[in-house]
Design a protein around this motif. Sequence first.
Motif, PDB file in Angstrom:
ATOM      1  N   ALA A 281     -28.443  68.526  -4.950  1.00  0.00           N
ATOM      2  CA  ALA A 281     -27.188  68.427  -4.186  1.00  0.00           C
ATOM      3  C   ALA A 281     -26.023  67.948  -5.045  1.00  0.00           C
ATOM      4  CB  ALA A 281     -27.389  67.516  -2.977  1.00  0.00           C
ATOM      5  N   THR A 282     -26.320  67.249  -6.153  1.00  0.00           N
ATOM      6  CA  THR A 282     -25.230  66.783  -7.010  1.00  0.00           C
ATOM      7  C   THR A 282     -24.955  67.749  -8.162  1.00  0.00           C
ATOM      8  OG1 THR A 282     -26.718  65.442  -8.378  1.00  0.00           O
ATOM      9  CG2 THR A 282     -25.727  64.357  -6.479  1.00  0.00           C
ATOM     10  N   GLY A 283     -25.623  68.904  -8.145  1.00  0.00           N
ATOM     11  CA  GLY A 283     -25.343  69.936  -9.145  1.00  0.00           C
ATOM     12  C   GLY A 283     -26.148  69.818 -10.431  1.00  0.00           C
ATOM     13  N   GLN A 284     -27.082  68.878 -10.456  1.00  0.00           N
ATOM     14  CA  GLN A 284     -27.961  68.721 -11.625  1.00  0.00           C
ATOM     15  C   GLN A 284     -29.047  69.787 -11.623  1.00  0.00           C
ATOM     16  OE1 GLN A 284     -29.453  64.748 -11.265  1.00  0.00           O
ATOM     17  NE2 GLN A 284     -29.196  64.336 -13.448  1.00  0.00           N
ATOM     18  N   ILE A 285     -29.336  70.344 -12.786  1.00  0.00           N
ATOM     19  CA  ILE A 285     -30.450  71.292 -12.889  1.00  0.00           C
ATOM     20  C   ILE A 285     -31.768  70.532 -12.811  1.00  0.00           C
ATOM     21  CG2 ILE A 285     -31.634  72.938 -14.394  1.00  0.00           C
ATOM     22  CD1 ILE A 285     -28.948  73.804 -15.465  1.00  0.00           C
ATOM     23  N   VAL A 286     -32.624  70.940 -11.876  1.00  0.00           N
ATOM     24  CA  VAL A 286     -33.915  70.268 -11.713  1.00  0.00           C
ATOM     25  C   VAL A 286     -35.087  71.161 -12.105  1.00  0.00           C
ATOM     26  CG1 VAL A 286     -33.071  68.693  -9.934  1.00  0.00           C
ATOM     27  CG2 VAL A 286     -34.034  70.901  -9.268  1.00  0.00           C
ATOM     28  N   SER A 287     -34.831  72.454 -12.288  1.00  0.00           N
ATOM     29  CA  SER A 287     -35.935  73.345 -12.673  1.00  0.00           C
ATOM     30  C   SER A 287     -36.269  73.139 -14.143  1.00  0.00           C
ATOM     31  CB  SER A 287     -35.551  74.797 -12.403  1.00  0.00           C
ATOM     32  OG  SER A 287     -34.259  75.081 -12.911  1.00  0.00           O
ATOM     33  N   GLU A 288     -37.503  73.502 -14.493  1.00  0.00           N
ATOM     34  CA  GLU A 288     -37.968  73.347 -15.870  1.00  0.00           C
ATOM     35  C   GLU A 288     -37.729  74.653 -16.614  1.00  0.00           C
ATOM     36  OE1 GLU A 288     -41.979  72.194 -15.036  1.00  0.00           O
ATOM     37  OE2 GLU A 288     -41.383  70.194 -14.389  1.00  0.00           O
ATOM     38  N   GLY A 289     -36.697  74.698 -17.411  1.00  0.00           N
ATOM     39  CA  GLY A 289     -36.338  75.924 -18.106  1.00  0.00           C
ATOM     40  C   GLY A 289     -35.495  76.829 -17.230  1.00  0.00           C
ATOM     41  N   ARG A 290     -35.270  78.039 -17.691  1.00  0.00           N
ATOM     42  CA  ARG A 290     -34.372  78.971 -17.001  1.00  0.00           C
ATOM     43  C   ARG A 290     -35.120  80.100 -16.310  1.00  0.00           C
ATOM     44  NH1 ARG A 290     -30.529  81.567 -20.038  1.00  0.00           N
ATOM     45  NH2 ARG A 290     -29.009  81.309 -18.397  1.00  0.00           N
ATOM     46  N   GLY A 291     -36.438  79.928 -16.168  1.00  0.00           N
ATOM     47  CA  GLY A 291     -37.218  80.924 -15.459  1.00  0.00           C
ATOM     48  C   GLY A 291     -37.654  82.061 -16.356  1.00  0.00           C
ATOM     49  N   HIS A 292     -38.598  82.865 -15.862  1.00  0.00           N
ATOM     50  CA  HIS A 292     -39.086  83.994 -16.646  1.00  0.00           C
ATOM     51  C   HIS A 292     -39.583  85.100 -15.714  1.00  0.00           C
ATOM     52  CE1 HIS A 292     -42.659  81.531 -15.863  1.00  0.00           C
ATOM     53  NE2 HIS A 292     -43.285  82.687 -15.781  1.00  0.00           N
ATOM     54  N   VAL A 293     -39.577  86.303 -16.242  1.00  0.00           N
ATOM     55  CA  VAL A 293     -40.115  87.446 -15.508  1.00  0.00           C
ATOM     56  C   VAL A 293     -41.631  87.432 -15.687  1.00  0.00           C
ATOM     57  CG1 VAL A 293     -40.167  89.969 -15.379  1.00  0.00           C
ATOM     58  CG2 VAL A 293     -37.997  88.787 -15.775  1.00  0.00           C
ATOM     59  N   VAL A 294     -42.354  87.543 -14.586  1.00  0.00           N
ATOM     60  CA  VAL A 294     -43.808  87.414 -14.603  1.00  0.00           C
ATOM     61  C   VAL A 294     -44.464  88.746 -14.977  1.00  0.00           C
ATOM     62  CG1 VAL A 294     -45.840  86.825 -13.212  1.00  0.00           C
ATOM     63  CG2 VAL A 294     -43.679  85.605 -12.859  1.00  0.00           C
ATOM     64  N   ALA A 295     -45.377  88.699 -15.951  1.00  0.00           N
ATOM     65  CA  ALA A 295     -46.081  89.900 -16.401  1.00  0.00           C
ATOM     66  C   ALA A 295     -46.936  90.469 -15.267  1.00  0.00           C
ATOM     67  CB  ALA A 295     -46.955  89.569 -17.597  1.00  0.00           C
ATOM     68  N   GLY A 296     -47.109  91.785 -15.278  1.00  0.00           N
ATOM     69  CA  GLY A 296     -47.984  92.433 -14.306  1.00  0.00           C
ATOM     70  C   GLY A 296     -47.360  92.597 -12.932  1.00  0.00           C
ATOM     71  N   THR A 297     -46.036  92.520 -12.844  1.00  0.00           N
ATOM     72  CA  THR A 297     -45.359  92.657 -11.548  1.00  0.00           C
ATOM     73  C   THR A 297     -44.346  93.811 -11.576  1.00  0.00           C
ATOM     74  OG1 THR A 297     -43.560  91.128 -12.163  1.00  0.00           O
ATOM     75  CG2 THR A 297     -45.535  90.156 -11.172  1.00  0.00           C
ATOM     76  N   HIS A 298     -44.532  94.749 -12.503  1.00  0.00           N
ATOM     77  CA  HIS A 298     -43.545  95.805 -12.753  1.00  0.00           C
ATOM     78  C   HIS A 298     -42.189  95.187 -13.075  1.00  0.00           C
ATOM     79  CE1 HIS A 298     -46.428  98.828 -11.546  1.00  0.00           C
ATOM     80  NE2 HIS A 298     -46.662  98.135 -10.449  1.00  0.00           N
ATOM     81  N   ASP A 299     -42.237  93.975 -13.648  1.00  0.00           N
ATOM     82  CA  ASP A 299     -41.022  93.226 -14.023  1.00  0.00           C
ATOM     83  C   ASP A 299     -40.106  92.976 -12.831  1.00  0.00           C
ATOM     84  OD1 ASP A 299     -41.893  93.177 -16.675  1.00  0.00           O
ATOM     85  OD2 ASP A 299     -40.966  95.116 -17.095  1.00  0.00           O
ATOM     86  N   ARG A 300     -40.716  92.729 -11.676  1.00  0.00           N
ATOM     87  CA  ARG A 300     -39.907  92.525 -10.469  1.00  0.00           C
ATOM     88  C   ARG A 300     -39.929  91.090  -9.951  1.00  0.00           C
ATOM     89  NH1 ARG A 300     -39.976  97.763  -6.614  1.00  0.00           N
ATOM     90  NH2 ARG A 300     -39.488  99.294  -8.202  1.00  0.00           N
ATOM     91  N   LEU A 301     -40.775  90.267 -10.555  1.00  0.00           N
ATOM     92  CA  LEU A 301     -40.880  88.883 -10.078  1.00  0.00           C
ATOM     93  C   LEU A 301     -40.309  87.919 -11.110  1.00  0.00           C
ATOM     94  CD1 LEU A 301     -41.824  86.564  -8.264  1.00  0.00           C
ATOM     95  CD2 LEU A 301     -44.134  86.886  -9.179  1.00  0.00           C
ATOM     96  N   LEU A 302     -39.326  87.149 -10.666  1.00  0.00           N
ATOM     97  CA  LEU A 302     -38.693  86.138 -11.508  1.00  0.00           C
ATOM     98  C   LEU A 302     -39.086  84.782 -10.931  1.00  0.00           C
ATOM     99  CD1 LEU A 302     -36.557  85.607 -13.786  1.00  0.00           C
ATOM    100  CD2 LEU A 302     -34.808  85.801 -12.015  1.00  0.00           C
ATOM    101  N   GLU A 303     -39.574  83.868 -11.781  1.00  0.00           N
ATOM    102  CA  GLU A 303     -39.978  82.566 -11.260  1.00  0.00           C
ATOM    103  C   GLU A 303     -39.614  81.445 -12.207  1.00  0.00           C
ATOM    104  OE1 GLU A 303     -44.287  82.666 -10.800  1.00  0.00           O
ATOM    105  OE2 GLU A 303     -44.537  81.739 -12.774  1.00  0.00           O
ATOM    106  N   THR A 304     -39.504  80.254 -11.657  1.00  0.00           N
ATOM    107  CA  THR A 304     -39.269  79.071 -12.467  1.00  0.00           C
ATOM    108  C   THR A 304     -40.064  77.925 -11.878  1.00  0.00           C
ATOM    109  OG1 THR A 304     -37.544  77.753 -13.541  1.00  0.00           O
ATOM    110  CG2 THR A 304     -37.224  78.229 -11.220  1.00  0.00           C
ATOM    111  N   GLN A 305     -40.533  77.032 -12.751  1.00  0.00           N
ATOM    112  CA  GLN A 305     -41.296  75.878 -12.293  1.00  0.00           C
ATOM    113  C   GLN A 305     -40.356  74.745 -11.938  1.00  0.00           C
ATOM    114  OE1 GLN A 305     -44.171  75.496 -15.635  1.00  0.00           O
ATOM    115  NE2 GLN A 305     -45.642  75.455 -13.938  1.00  0.00           N
ATOM    116  N   VAL A 306     -40.743  73.972 -10.933  1.00  0.00           N
ATOM    117  CA  VAL A 306     -39.976  72.786 -10.582  1.00  0.00           C
ATOM    118  C   VAL A 306     -40.914  71.580 -10.506  1.00  0.00           C
ATOM    119  CG1 VAL A 306     -38.059  73.928  -9.396  1.00  0.00           C
ATOM    120  CG2 VAL A 306     -40.149  73.425  -8.130  1.00  0.00           C
TER     121      VAL A 306
END
Length: 124
Positions: free
Chosen positions: A67-92
């Motif tokens: 809510a204060t605009g701080q980035i809380v995710s770990e990294g900037r996310g990645h496209v997941v292999a084996g999804t026809h490059d359609r799934l983007l995910e990031t860990q939190v």
Amino acid sequence: MSHRSLPFAVLSLFLTLSIPGLAYAHAFPERSRPRVGSTLTKPPHLVRIWFDAGLEALFCSLTVKNATGQIVSEGRGHVVAGTHDRLLETQVPPLAPGRYHVYWSVVAVDGHHTEGRYMFRIQK
Ligand SMILES: [Cu+2]
């Protein structure tokens, strides 16, 4: 452009205009976890967005801000292999109760850029 390649250019332009799937293959979200605007009772481990077209992994990002605009995710996310490059995910990490915004920015395989954001909430 040489005279010889002109007919091909005209033909490919015609094909592009006549096949909507090719002309409008920009990537837009189909669904996400957490869902857009949802309220969760326990924090997610991942934030995932499924797109309606293949993504260029190098040019995609998915970040989560609190809510204060701080980035809380770990990294900037990645496209997941084996999804026809359609799934983007990031860990939190385990997130505290509150409001969070998910920011996504992608380039589809057709080279077109789209971006957006949405909100979810974690209940106390
Ligand atoms: Cu496009």
